[in-house]
Design a protein around this motif. Structure first.
Motif, PDB file in Angstrom:
ATOM      1  N   ILE A  40      -3.727 -36.307  20.867  1.00  0.00           N
ATOM      2  CA  ILE A  40      -3.538 -37.086  19.644  1.00  0.00           C
ATOM      3  C   ILE A  40      -2.493 -36.455  18.731  1.00  0.00           C
ATOM      4  O   ILE A  40      -2.059 -37.079  17.762  1.00  0.00           O
ATOM      5  CB  ILE A  40      -4.862 -37.262  18.870  1.00  0.00           C
ATOM      6  N   TYR A  62      -7.553 -40.580  17.563  1.00  0.00           N
ATOM      7  CA  TYR A  62      -6.175 -40.900  17.176  1.00  0.00           C
ATOM      8  C   TYR A  62      -6.139 -41.844  15.978  1.00  0.00           C
ATOM      9  O   TYR A  62      -5.213 -41.799  15.165  1.00  0.00           O
ATOM     10  CB  TYR A  62      -5.443 -41.532  18.356  1.00  0.00           C
ATOM     11  N   THR A  78      -2.025 -43.038  10.488  1.00  0.00           N
ATOM     12  CA  THR A  78      -2.271 -42.061  11.534  1.00  0.00           C
ATOM     13  C   THR A  78      -2.937 -40.825  10.981  1.00  0.00           C
ATOM     14  O   THR A  78      -2.932 -40.574   9.779  1.00  0.00           O
ATOM     15  CB  THR A  78      -0.949 -41.642  12.197  1.00  0.00           C
TER      16      THR A  78
END
Length: 248
Positions: free
Chosen positions: A119, A179, A236
């Motif tokens: 990730i 992630y 993210t």
């Protein structure tokens, strides 16, 4: 890629027969044991077993499981049927042994691919890192697909494959959850399931082609998955910068 399948019908081991021209043929050990395992495991026989399994993989790929026979496998291996029967009582036992070996290697492959440390990569590089070994395994072992699809496959293989399917889906969900930590759990589950289906469908197309055309389909598969996941990756994890993928 795994999906639930009906169990196999009465097996050759139960009937004492093989298929496609081998009916009634039995090896020296054919009546012993009911596990579907090779009868001889001396060190000197390992090379012969490997030779027979390699030949079986080729025959299963060219003829399918139903169309394959012990006679054809023996011919492909360059041995007599009697030699084959020293190690395997029937076609089902060969398929089970080959299937177990392939599924063990598949488990190792996806175990190394689905690791949380990935990730830290941009999305395009993460897809490369995860998908490349999975695609390579299937391209290098086409018998894996033959032995994990179809109701005629021995039930022990389909049951093990269904367990692998569930395990891979769980690993996919764990990776996407790490992630995309802002996504609700139910959306992560749906995204993982959809990603899994997209991969399986794309892999079928990849496997139908060779050479440059296969590489083109691999790029298309990655592009589809990137474009599906990229909007979700706008928020993210800290330190992760979504990457861009070059598509045709």
């Amino acid at each position: 890629m795994p999906e639930a399948r009906a169990g196999a019908a009465a097996t050759p081991a139960q009937s004492g027969k093989d298929t496609k021209g081998d009916e009634g043929a039995k090896g020296p050990d054919a009546g012993s044991g009911a596990t579907g395992r090779p009868r001889r495991r001396q060190a000197r026989g390992e090379a012969r077993i490997a030779q027979l399994l390699e030949a079986a993989a080729d025959v299963f790929c060219s003829s399918g499981y139903n169309g394959a026979s012990t006679n054809a496998i023996a011919r492909e291996a360059g041995v007599s049927p009697g030699t084959l029967y020293q190690f395997f009582p029937n076609k089902e036992a060969i398929a089970i042994e080959l299937g177990e070996q392939l599924m063990h290697r598949w488990r190792e492959t996806y175990g190394a691919a689905f690791v949380v440390s990935h990730i830290e990569l941009p999305l395009d590089r993460m897809l490369d890192t995860v998908l490349d070994p999975l695609i390579a395994f299937n391209c290098e072992n086409p018998a894996f697909a033959v032995l994990t699809h179809g109701s005629e496959i021995p039930g022990v293989i389909t049951r093990e494959h269904d367990l692998l399917h569930a395990s891979m889906l769980t690993r996919t969900e764990q990776l996407l959850g790490a992630y995309l930590p802002e996504l609700p759990a139910d959306q992560v589950a749906r995204t993982a399931a959809m990603s899994f289906v997209i991969f399986k469908a794309g892999l079928d197309l990849v496997m139908e082609h060779e050479g440059e055309e296969r590489e083109a389909y691999i790029r298309e598969l990655k592009s589809v998955m990137y474009r599906y996941l990229e909007p979700l990756a706008c928020d993210t994890p800290d330190g992760v910068t979504p990457g861009r993928i070059n598509t045709p």
